[in-house]
Design an enzyme around this catalytic site. Structure first.
Site, PDB file in Angstrom:
ATOM      1  CG  ASN A  24      14.734 -10.207  -1.608  1.00 18.24           C
ATOM      2  OD1 ASN A  24      14.753  -8.994  -1.831  1.00 18.24           O
ATOM      3  ND2 ASN A  24      14.090 -11.056  -2.379  1.00 18.24           N
ATOM      4  CG  ASP A  26      14.908  -7.961  -4.911  1.00 19.17           C
ATOM      5  OD1 ASP A  26      14.712  -7.028  -4.096  1.00 19.17           O
ATOM      6  OD2 ASP A  26      13.988  -8.675  -5.345  1.00 19.17           O
ATOM      7  CG  ASP A  99      -4.600   0.750  -4.146  1.00 20.69           C
ATOM      8  OD1 ASP A  99      -5.554   1.101  -4.866  1.00 20.69           O
ATOM      9  OD2 ASP A  99      -3.685   1.513  -3.788  1.00 20.69           O
ATOM     10  CG  ASP A 200      -6.658   3.037  -8.796  1.00 23.17           C
ATOM     11  OD1 ASP A 200      -5.868   3.850  -8.311  1.00 23.17           O
ATOM     12  OD2 ASP A 200      -6.675   2.734 -10.009  1.00 23.17           O
ATOM     13  CD  GLU A 242      -7.068   7.982  -7.118  1.00 22.22           C
ATOM     14  OE1 GLU A 242      -6.058   8.645  -7.368  1.00 22.22           O
ATOM     15  OE2 GLU A 242      -7.329   6.924  -7.732  1.00 22.22           O
ATOM     16  CG  HIS A 312       0.710   6.125  -5.019  1.00 20.70           C
ATOM     17  ND1 HIS A 312      -0.466   6.327  -4.311  1.00 20.70           N
ATOM     18  CD2 HIS A 312       0.335   5.641  -6.225  1.00 20.70           C
ATOM     19  CE1 HIS A 312      -1.491   5.964  -5.074  1.00 20.70           C
ATOM     20  NE2 HIS A 312      -1.032   5.547  -6.236  1.00 20.70           N
ATOM     21  CG  ASP A 313      -1.072   8.748  -7.822  1.00 25.60           C
ATOM     22  OD1 ASP A 313      -0.259   7.967  -8.345  1.00 25.60           O
ATOM     23  OD2 ASP A 313      -2.250   8.438  -7.554  1.00 25.60           O
TER      24      ASP A 313
HETATM   25  C1  GLC Z   1      -4.814   6.054  -9.463  1.00 28.61           C
HETATM   26  C2  GLC Z   1      -3.528   5.621  -8.810  1.00 28.61           C
HETATM   27  C3  GLC Z   1      -2.404   5.879  -9.769  1.00 28.61           C
HETATM   28  C4  GLC Z   1      -2.655   5.084 -11.029  1.00 28.61           C
HETATM   29  C5  GLC Z   1      -4.032   5.346 -11.597  1.00 28.61           C
HETATM   30  C6  GLC Z   1      -4.405   4.294 -12.593  1.00 28.61           C
HETATM   31  O1  GLC Z   1      -4.882   7.412  -9.672  1.00 28.61           O
HETATM   32  O2  GLC Z   1      -3.367   6.263  -7.592  1.00 28.61           O
HETATM   33  O3  GLC Z   1      -1.152   5.584  -9.234  1.00 28.61           O
HETATM   34  O4  GLC Z   1      -1.693   5.402 -11.994  1.00 28.61           O
HETATM   35  O5  GLC Z   1      -5.030   5.328 -10.612  1.00 28.61           O
HETATM   36  O6  GLC Z   1      -4.596   3.064 -11.957  1.00 28.61           O
HETATM   37 CA    CA Z   2      13.085  -7.387  -2.417  1.00 29.02          CA
END
Ligand code: GLC
Ligand code: CA
Length: 536
Positions: A24, A26, A99, A200, A242, A312-313
């Site tokens: 959209n 933004d 997640d 997580d 994880e 993503h980490d």
């Molecule tokens: C996990 C996630 C990370 C987050 C952390 C706390 O390691 O992958 O992105 O910052 O947990 O939730």
């Molecule tokens: Ca958006």
């Protein structure tokens, strides 16, 4: 032969919703954006889609601080958008896993807001509170993000425990009422058609902060077993935890059938880390190989392994273990085959399949991630140079993984139709993008597609999924080589991990090359050359 599961042939794709596709204008990715790109994901061949948190959140830690587990972050859309995404994914044979952030929530969550009201509030015990000692915190435990783990609540004078940001209070798993509210929430999502969970920092839930135990606490497995029984077990769902601290015994316990399908294990991604992730040591290739061999052996016929380079980490793998100067394409493909040829379930993080690279962050204003910003501030205070700190952040910071997905060469990489984006776009999008690679049969994208499809179906699928792993040439300084065998059939992966030529190792007489990143393959392996041989 192992018991077969529907997800054994799957490759999982991970989406960071804020950065995948904005529908959209933004400048923030959203759920409708993911729906728009489902055809792309189907074409890639993936059958499981893990979406990072999309729940209501003040976004101190980009959604890993959840203020309402059963509501959607309005920036990402509505519950109707989520339902549509689940349904459209399902029509394309893609299962969505969510997640599950169960170790902590946001300080804006109703539970914590109630808990703050006082010691006798019924939600007080959803969190972990202790009195201080001599006007100080109960002990010296540290949290992530360069912080202390205890935060004083001025009103009651007590401290609450948090292993991440101050705004992410830890949930008290010792309280059965809290646990059952989480299970209800999980069942709510299962009812919506979610096909599983990525959990997580699940290794932290059995914590015992008084004894300074955080990961792998005494109650960890009993809690996970209970959660499994109360929610997903027997429903044919997919679960992955994880775990940064799991040793082999611990890992096998998770995957004993009563808990999870697999856990992420990151030993191969921290081999070049010293005291912390920004303390970078020289890359040790032999250690890397040894680590993979060890874990492949552990999971040889028990449990299951998660094959991962990026998430993503983590900083982008081609910038870490590859070579983005001269051999960007070759090294990205080499890394892909080296990993996807092993036994386990491969994970692909958005952009990895087109060889997205790290970003060169030159000013603090470009950063978003709490981890990098806190690190920068804390180290500056100790007198370190800001430029040098930004260099380390550009090498290892989490924002590297979070810059918007590069869809095409138009403004803002086709991520948004708007003027701005929530995090800067990597300027290399003009050459590194999906559109350019879709039209190039020699692209990294096409290479990933081949690997993903090969595992999913066809002649080599069974061998790739169930074949026995054997490492070869473990002491060689340049070559990563292994075989996968099943009933006399054999695949051999040979990769050159360096930018100089090396002699190609001998393979079986009837082996022929079925995939490579060079058009011609001779008696030497060219820089980053990778080959997949088959005898069948
Ligand atoms: C996990 C996630 C990370 C987050 C952390 C706390 O390691 O992958 O992105 O910052 O947990 O939730
Ligand atoms: Ca958006």
């Amino acid at each position: 032969m192992e018991e077969r599961k529907w997800w054994h042939t799957a490759t999982v794709y991970q989406v960071y919703p804020k950065s995948f596709k904005d529908s959209n204008g933004d400048g923030i990715g959203d759920l409708a954006g993911i729906t728009e790109k489902l055809d792309y994901l189907q074409d890639l061949g993936i059958t499981i889609l893990w979406i990072c948190p999309f729940f209501r959140s003040p976004e101190v830690d980009n959604g890993y601080d959840i203020s309402d587990y059963m509501d959607i972050n309005p920036k990402f859309g509505t519950m109707a958008d989520m339902e549509k995404l689940i349904e459209e994914a399902d029509r394309r044979g893609i299962s969505i896993i969510m997640d599950l952030v169960a170790n902590h929530c946001s300080d804006q969550h109703r539970w914590f807001q109630e808990a703050l009201k006082g010691k006798d509030n019924p939600y007080r015990n959803y969190f972990i509170w202790r009195d201080g000692k001599d006007g100080k915190a109960p002990n010296d435990l540290k949290a992530a993000f360069s912080l202390d783990a205890w935060q004083k609540d001025e009103k009651s004078g007590q401290y609450y425990f948090h292993q991440f940001a101050v705004e992410q209070p830890d949930l008290n798993w010792a309280n059965p009422a809290m646990r059952h509210e989480l299970y209800d929430m999980m069942n709510f999502w299962i009812g919506k058609g979610i096909k599983g969970f990525r959990m997580d920092v699940i290794e932290l839930i059995g914590k015992d902060p008084d004894r300074k135990i955080t990961a792998n606490g005494p109650m960890l497995h009993p809690y996970i077993e209970e959660m499994a029984r109360e929610t997903f077990l027997g429903k044919n769902l997919f679960t992955v935890g994880e775990c940064w601290n799991a040793n082999p015994d611990e890992t096998l316990r998770y995957t004993n059938g009563k808990e999870l399908d697999m856990v992420f294990q990151f030993d191969h991604l921290v081999i070049d880390e010293g005291k912390n992730k920004f303390d970078i040591l020289p890359f040790d290739f032999l250690k890397l190989k040894k680590t993979f061999r060890k874990w492949q052996e552990i999971f040889a016929d028990r449990g299951w392994y998660a094959l991962v380079w990026d998430n993503h980490d983590l900083a982008r793998i081609v910038s870490r273990y590859g070579n983005t100067d001269r051999y960007w394409k070759e090294s990205a493909k080499m890394l892909a085959l080296t990993l996807h040829g092993m036994k386990g379930t491969p994970y692909v993080y958005e952009g990895e399949e087109i060889g997205m690279t790290n970003m060169d962050f030159v000013s603090k204003s470009q950063l978003d991630d709490i981890e990098s910003i806190n690190f920068l501030e804390a180290e500056k205070e100790k007198g370190r140079d800001e430029k040098e700190l930004l260099r380390l952040i550009s090498l290892r910071g989490r924002d590297n993984a979070r810059t918007p997905m590069q869809w095409d060469a138009t403004r803002n990489a086709g991520f948004t139709s708007g003027e701005t984006t929530w995090l800067c776009v990597n300027p290399n999008y003009r050459s590194i993008n999906v559109a350019a690679e879709e039209s190039d049969p020699d692209s990294i994208l096409c290479f990933y597609k081949t690997l993903i499809h090969m595992r999913k179906e066809g002649k080599y699928s069974e061998l790739l999924v169930y074949g026995r792993f054997d490492m070869l040439m473990e002491d060689d300084e340049h070559i990563f080589m292994y075989t996968r065998t099943l009933d006399g059939r054999r695949l051999t992966v040979v990769s050159n991990w360096g930018d100089s030529e090396v002699e190609a190792p001998a393979v079986g007489n009837d082996d022929r090359i079925i995939l490579s990143n060079y058009r011609e393959n001779g008696s030497v392996l060219k820089p980053y050359e990778t080959r997949l041989y088959a005898n069948c």
